[in-house]
Enzyme design. Structure first.
Site, PDB file in Angstrom:
ATOM      1  N   GLY A  52      66.276 -28.658  14.708  1.00 46.26           N
ATOM      2  CA  GLY A  52      67.588 -28.902  14.127  1.00 46.26           C
ATOM      3  C   GLY A  52      68.239 -27.598  13.707  1.00 46.26           C
ATOM      4  CB  SER A  53      70.591 -26.835  11.006  1.00 51.71           C
ATOM      5  OG  SER A  53      71.444 -27.884  11.401  1.00 51.71           O
ATOM      6  CB  THR A  54      65.288 -24.743  10.820  1.00 53.22           C
ATOM      7  OG1 THR A  54      64.701 -25.477  11.884  1.00 53.22           O
ATOM      8  CG2 THR A  54      65.293 -25.607   9.574  1.00 53.22           C
TER       9      THR A  54
END
Lengths: 384, 658
Positions: free
Chosen positions: B322-324
């Site tokens: 995801g956004s990581t």
């Protein structure tokens, strides 16, 4: 005693004279053999007088005194009571049979007053020789040549053998048969008769094989390849050979034999005591004991030749031959030369009956020596 | 001739024949004796020795496992068992009678009774048979008091592996178990009854070192195999102690912090040395059950648990990052000439062909540059950048950051995640790459998979100045390589000093040390530009510490230290690996399992990064809500434990983010 003084050419010996005549060196040789045995039994118990050595010493002490008494009893009395002794032993064998049936199994021994267990078959070996010596004593050389005179002695041998084989005790039966046959030979039975019986025996061997117990068959089979089954049938022979070989020339030292002390060796205090001697005292120890045996045999041979009566000759030589059978079968067995038949080493193995019987045999020999110049008539009386 | 004389002559002749025969036989036997005792003597002497001498193996004590501070994580405890010797029990009415007496003192069921009776009959009379194991001290003393009435019964002390921290350590330390047939390799040690070898975790990885080498006892035995005495004894080499980089206090803290989650994992590591200070996966299991011998029912319970307690999710759970993942995309953009001030307008979605790609913020972020896109996790900026850079260039940077392949940590079952490329899709799926897929990769979704450990490594590489740090769980062990195999020539580093404090680190820096951590492995640089990394760190700082940051509620409560990081919320397009392993789909679980995963990667302190953290909470929805607070607590705890803040709490802030 029905001996009249006037009829004797030679004067009767007094007790003192007889005691002087006793073959003391033979008596000491016997003691030496027993001493070796007691030492080995001490070692077999891991350096303890119990349970074997002490008991053996007590029995030896009794036997050693008894044979001195036996040696000075007049040989004509010995002759007269020969059949009685035979009959007594035979009855005891029958007693074993009955006792065994009562105890619910095959037994070889009789409990004697609860003191120790007596094996009549051991005594039988020597009383048989006694009886045969008496029988052949009265036969002339011509009589011996007649077949009809051989029926009675054959029965004398066969009767106890059947009982002993029923026990079953192959080793003792073989020694007894051997002793009997040797008596026939010494008495002068013609050679061709033996050849005939031998051929008949070979012909009958398949039947005998069929009648043998499985364990006896096994012992014969293992003889041919003992190392093929080291933990099974060949175990005893293999372990015995290992122990002897490990002993080497000078042995591993008194009470130091690992094979015996760690129980790899079976029956080390009885049947395999020679192996133990071989392990702990090596070739030198074994040769020493075998030399002692040979000296005893030579003594017996000498006494037999020296005796003036046929009874004395046959008795002394018969006992020596029975003794040598004992020795050879046991030693050959522990070396893996013949099957394991379960026969003790005379004078050395632990066991009261065997010791008493062998001592009895030597008592007879000594008796012959003491009375070597006594002439005995065909019927047992003194003779000119 | 006188018949009497004939008889005498025949007798003498035949007697002489016998005497001769006797001499011959005696001679023959003597010859045989000579053959046995002289010719063959040596052979038989050897056989006699073989009869007499036995060699017995002595099992070496297994090495302990400690954490970085010397706290014991795996030890050997004495295991009391009651044994019975038949030959001694015989005098008291036999085994049966003694067992019945014993059953009044301790719990012996009929099954055990039958087994013991059977075993005592089949074994030799002096062999001790185990009746019961793992006795309590009460039971031991009860038997001890009654010993005079229990002939043949004795208490025997053996060793059992024990894990004092039980389930908090299970996934790292692993456990030991009986040697299976497949594991027999001819080492006689493995044939010893009751011998245990490492089956999982560090216990397996460093099994050879922990195992030690067996000693031998040369004993004299009798024909029955009874030992008479010991002749010689060669002590073996006890197992080596393996020291982990883990800080048990932190590990314990992390385990407790995650305990309330259904399925989650977290990794804390030193960004310079790669030392893993905590590696937690929940739910867990009790490794002591394995070393004591696990029952079938207990095993089934573990296997059927839908949350997968047997799976170490920190290394084997593969999640869409995801956004990581956005830092990696941003770094790829900068590497490929897109400046951090590259601006994209976010209306809440972008169109590509006839497809529309949404930003998580429905009405859009407005005008975004790299810094604000990371700070607010704007998806549209990354759609744009990903489209410009292309999936293969993104993948190249990801690989440099340690994504897409296993990290090589000393644990069994690590998975490599997945960083897709055009070539990969062509090869594996036989399909061409679509631009839309690139966009999805740009926000860490789609094909992209990574493990929590990989995310921690990625973060560490970003914040340590771009060095290719790799994680490690154990300090180098003299004589053994990183794979746990013995080596001949070993260039040994000095052991890491335990619990290095900030003061020590500062001293090391002052004395011109290459890194704040002494004796740390010297990792190669990955070749990223420092100003690029700096701008990423600034953005990650803003995520936590600016008013608009997605994790602003999870700032450290310390005055002097702050953390940076990145939240992530990954859509569950397909069932996560951990769940698939669990394999159960009860109706109640479906709703839970369709929820998004919550992720967070972070580091602290921001001004001099030292620790990286990654947290994944399965199906907990928002990364900022579910994962960031956990990461914050872990970083606070590691800073406290490592002496960044004083023990009495000086410097602890009470308010929220600044």
């Amino acid at each position: 005693m029905a001996i009249r003084h006037g009829e004797l050419r030679q004067p009767e010996m007094t007790l003192t004279q007889k005691i002087w005549q006793i073959n003391w060196s033979m008596w000491l040789l016997l003691g030496l053999c027993v001493a070796i045995g007691i030492a080995m039994q001490y070692s077999a118990a891991n350096g303890s007088w119990d349970p074997w050595a002490k008991k053996q010493f007590v029995i030896y002490s009794v036997a050693a005194v008894s044979i001195l008494v036996l040696a000075v009893i007049d040989i004509r009395i010995v002759l007269r009571y020969a059949y009685v002794a035979y009959g007594f032993s035979f009855l005891m064998l029958v007693g074993v049979e009955i006792y065994g049936a009562m105890a619910g199994g095959a037994e070889r021994w009789l409990p004697v007053f609860g003191l120790f267990n007596f094996q009549p078959s051991e005594l039988m070996k020597f009383t048989l020789i006694l009886a045969l010596a008496r029988y052949f004593h009265k036969l002339s050389y011509e009589d011996v040549g007649r077949l009809s005179y051989l029926v009675v002695p054959s029965l004398l041998v066969a009767a106890p053998m059947v009982l002993i084989l029923r026990q079953p005790d192959l080793g003792t039966a073989v020694v007894m048969a051997g002793g009997g046959v040797c008596m026939f030979i010494l008495a002068g039975v013609r050679w061709w008769k033996f050849a005939l019986v031998g051929i008949a025996g070979i012909a009958a061997s398949p039947f005998i094989w069929g009648m043998m117990h499985p364990y006896q068959k096994q012992r014969v089979m293992v003889l041919f390849d003992p190392e093929s089954d080291p933990l099974g049938k060949g175990y005893h022979i293999l372990q015995s050979k290992i122990a002897m070989g490990a002993g080497g020339i000078s042995g591993r030292g008194f009470t130091k034999g690992s094979q015996s002390h760690l129980n790899f060796l079976p029956e080390k205090q009885t049947d395999f005591i020679f192996t133990m001697l071989a392990e702990e005292f090596g070739l030198l120890g074994c040769i020493g004991l075998m030399a002692l045996y040979l000296v005893l045999m030579a003594y017996g041979f000498g006494i037999a030749l020296r005796a003036r009566s046929q009874f004395g000759r046959l008795l002394a030589m018969g006992c020596i031959v029975a003794f040598s059978f004992y020795v050879f079968i046991n030693i050959a067995m522990v070396m893996g030369v013949i099957p394991v038949v379960g026969l003790p080493l005379p004078l050395v193995s632990h066991g009261g009956s065997a010791l008493l019987a062998v001592m009895f045999g030597f008592g007879l020999i000594m008796n012959v020596f003491v009375h070597r110049d006594v002439r005995i008539g065909r019927q047992g009386d003194s003779q000119s | 001739m006188n018949p009497e004389k004939t008889r005498t002559k025949v007798f003498s002749r035949r007697a002489a024949l016998f005497m001769g025969g006797q001499c011959l036989v005696m001679g023959g036997l003597g010859g045989r004796l000579y053959y046995l005792q002289v010719v063959e003597s040596e052979r038989y002497a050897t056989l006699a020795e073989e009869n007499r001498i036995n060699f017995r193996l002595i099992a070496p004590p297994r090495g302990f496992i400690t954490d970085r501070n010397g706290d014991y994580l795996a030890i050997n405890v004495q295991n009391y068992r009651v044994v019975l010797v038949r030959e001694q029990a015989k005098n008291a009415g036999g085994v049966q009678a003694v067992l019945e007496k014993l059953a009044k003192l301790i719990d012996i069921n009929e099954h055990t009774m039958a087994r013991v009776l059977r075993e005592t009959e089949s074994r030799r009379a002096f062999v001790p048979i185990t009746v019961a194991e793992n006795l309590s001290w009460q039971e031991v003393s009860r038997i001890g008091v009654n010993q005079p009435d229990l002939p043949g019964v004795s208490i025997d002390v053996g060793q059992t592996r024990h894990y004092p921290y039980s389930e908090h350590m299970a996934h790292v330390v692993g456990y030991v178990g009986a040697v299976s047939e497949a594991e027999q390799n001819g080492d006689p040690l493995l044939d010893l009854p009751g011998f245990r070898i490492g089956k999982n975790g560090i216990e397996k990885h460093y099994d050879l070192a922990l195992r030690g080498s067996s000693g031998t006892s040369k004993v004299e035995v009798n024909a029955l195999g009874r030992v008479i005495r010991e002749i010689d004894r060669q002590e073996g080499q006890p197992g080596r102690e393996v020291k982990l980089t883990l800080d048990m206090r932190l590990q314990d803290f992390a385990g407790a912090r995650l305990r309330d989650e259904k399925a989650a994992s977290a990794v804390v590591m030193d960004v310079h040395s790669g030392d893993v200070l905590a590696l937690v996966s929940v739910p867990s299991y009790d490794p002591n059950a394995f070393s004591e011998g696990i029952g079938a029912a207990e095993w089934q319970t573990l296997v059927k648990n839908p949350y997968g307690p047997l799976t170490n999710k920190a290394i084997a759970g593969q999640y869409s990052p995801g956004s990581t993942f956005k830092m990696a995309v941003a770094l790829a953009a900068m590497e490929n000439g897109i400046q951090p001030d590259h601006t994209v307008f976010c209306p809440g979605h972008v169109e590509l062909g006839d497809r529309r790609f949404h930003c998580w913020k429905r009405h859009g972020h407005g005008s975004m540059d790299m810094h604000s896109a990371i700070e607010q996790s704007c998806d549209v900026w990354f759609y744009d950048v990903a489209r410009r850079v292309g999936v293969d260039r993104i993948a190249a940077v990801c690989n440099r950051l340690g994504l897409g392949e296993t990290t090589g940590i000393e644990l069994l079952g690590e998975r490599g995640g997945l960083i897709p490329t055009r070539a990969w899709k062509r090869e594996k799926r036989g399909q061409p790459w679509h631009m839309g897929e690139t966009l999805v990769v740009g926000i860490g979704q789609g094909f992209v998979l990574s493990t929590p450990l990989q995310l921690a490594v990625m973060t560490a590489r970003l914040v340590n100045g771009g060095k290719a740090v790799t994680p490690r769980l154990a300090y180098p062990l003299d004589g053994f390589d990183k794979n746990g195999q013995p080596v001949v020539n070993d260039l040994q580093n000095e052991d890491m000093p335990p619990g290095e404090t900030l003061a020590e680190a500062a001293e090391a820096v002052a004395s011109g040390g290459p890194s704040p951590t002494r004796n740390a492995p010297d990792f190669q640089t990955l070749g990223f530009r420092q100003d690029h990394l700096k701008s990423l760190l600034d953005a990650m700082n803003a995520v936590v510490n600016s008013d608009r940051g997605t994790a602003r509620k999870s700032a450290l409560r310390y005055a002097d230290y702050a953390m940076g990081g990145k939240t992530g919320t990954s859509q569950v397009r397909r069932i996560s690996q951990a769940e698939r392993d669990a394999g159960i789909r009860s109706g109640e679980d479906i709703a839970w399992r369709l929820r998004d995963h919550a992720l967070f990667v972070g580091y602290a302190p921001v001004h001099a990064p030292r620790y990286a953290v990654s947290v994944v909470v399965e199906h907990a929805e928002g990364g900022s809500r579910a994962a960031a607070p956990i990461a914050r607590d872990l970083l606070e705890e590691v800073l406290r434990l490592q002496g960044y803040v004083t023990a009495d709490g000086v410097g602890v802030k009470t308010g929220g983010a600044g």
